[in-house]
Write a protein that holds these residues in place. Structure first.
Motif, PDB file in Angstrom:
ATOM      1  N   GLY A 202       0.805  -1.215   0.000  1.00  0.00           N
ATOM      2  CA  GLY A 202       0.000   0.000   0.000  1.00  0.00           C
ATOM      3  C   GLY A 202       0.838   1.265   0.000  1.00  0.00           C
ATOM      4  O   GLY A 202       0.318   2.356   0.162  1.00  0.00           O
ATOM      5  N   ARG A 203       2.140   1.113  -0.205  1.00  0.00           N
ATOM      6  CA  ARG A 203       3.044   2.278  -0.240  1.00  0.00           C
ATOM      7  C   ARG A 203       3.206   2.766  -1.678  1.00  0.00           C
ATOM      8  O   ARG A 203       3.283   1.976  -2.616  1.00  0.00           O
ATOM      9  CB  ARG A 203       4.417   1.891   0.323  1.00  0.00           C
ATOM     10  CG  ARG A 203       4.379   1.577   1.786  1.00  0.00           C
ATOM     11  CD  ARG A 203       5.701   1.161   2.383  1.00  0.00           C
ATOM     12  NE  ARG A 203       6.864   1.384   1.560  1.00  0.00           N
ATOM     13  CZ  ARG A 203       8.003   0.720   1.711  1.00  0.00           C
ATOM     14  NH1 ARG A 203       8.127  -0.193   2.648  1.00  0.00           N
ATOM     15  NH2 ARG A 203       9.022   0.972   0.931  1.00  0.00           N
ATOM     16  N   GLU A 204       3.290   4.061  -1.837  1.00  0.00           N
ATOM     17  CA  GLU A 204       3.463   4.673  -3.155  1.00  0.00           C
ATOM     18  C   GLU A 204       4.786   4.261  -3.799  1.00  0.00           C
ATOM     19  O   GLU A 204       4.837   3.940  -4.977  1.00  0.00           O
ATOM     20  CB  GLU A 204       3.406   6.200  -3.016  1.00  0.00           C
ATOM     21  CG  GLU A 204       3.574   6.957  -4.301  1.00  0.00           C
ATOM     22  CD  GLU A 204       2.311   6.995  -5.129  1.00  0.00           C
ATOM     23  OE1 GLU A 204       2.431   7.025  -6.368  1.00  0.00           O
ATOM     24  OE2 GLU A 204       1.216   6.998  -4.555  1.00  0.00           O
ATOM     25  N   ASP A 205       5.859   4.268  -3.023  1.00  0.00           N
ATOM     26  CA  ASP A 205       7.191   4.009  -3.568  1.00  0.00           C
ATOM     27  C   ASP A 205       7.464   2.534  -3.828  1.00  0.00           C
ATOM     28  O   ASP A 205       8.307   2.195  -4.649  1.00  0.00           O
ATOM     29  CB  ASP A 205       8.273   4.579  -2.645  1.00  0.00           C
ATOM     30  CG  ASP A 205       8.272   3.933  -1.271  1.00  0.00           C
ATOM     31  OD1 ASP A 205       7.198   3.496  -0.811  1.00  0.00           O
ATOM     32  OD2 ASP A 205       9.344   3.879  -0.652  1.00  0.00           O
ATOM     33  N   ARG A 206       6.757   1.645  -3.148  1.00  0.00           N
ATOM     34  CA  ARG A 206       6.998   0.210  -3.306  1.00  0.00           C
ATOM     35  C   ARG A 206       5.705  -0.560  -3.027  1.00  0.00           C
ATOM     36  O   ARG A 206       5.522  -1.097  -1.942  1.00  0.00           O
ATOM     37  CB  ARG A 206       8.109  -0.220  -2.361  1.00  0.00           C
ATOM     38  CG  ARG A 206       8.720  -1.525  -2.746  1.00  0.00           C
ATOM     39  CD  ARG A 206      10.090  -1.654  -2.152  1.00  0.00           C
ATOM     40  NE  ARG A 206      10.646  -2.924  -2.586  1.00  0.00           N
ATOM     41  CZ  ARG A 206      11.608  -3.535  -1.979  1.00  0.00           C
ATOM     42  NH1 ARG A 206      12.141  -3.003  -0.907  1.00  0.00           N
ATOM     43  NH2 ARG A 206      12.056  -4.672  -2.432  1.00  0.00           N
TER      44      ARG A 206
END
Length: 76
Positions: free
Chosen positions: A19-23
């Motif tokens: 659920g993270r933007e970067d990963r």
């Protein structure tokens, strides 16, 4: 959230949906590339809808892409 499945060529994968933007996914470069490829495109959350634009932070949409383009065996 952990997803286990197989890619079209039969290769097995196990990824964590963060659920993270970067990963958005951890565990498989091929699955991460698939998610990156479809980011910003519409995806059906189920066979009949509703439809959302895939954002890396949207866990439901990420799983929907995996269900549409791979054989998902288990989601836990």
């Amino acid at each position: 959230m952990i997803v286990i499945g197989t890619l079209e060529d039969g290769a097995a994968y196990e990824v964590e949906i963060t659920g993270r933007e970067d990963r958005p996914v951890i565990g498989s470069r091929r699955v991460r590339a698939l998610i990156e490829q479809y980011t910003g495109q519409p995806v059906l959350l189920s066979p009949l809808g509703p439809q959302r634009t895939l954002e890396p932070t949207d866990k439901e949409a990420v799983i929907a892409v995996l269900r549409a383009h791979t054989s998902v065996v288990e989601v836990s």
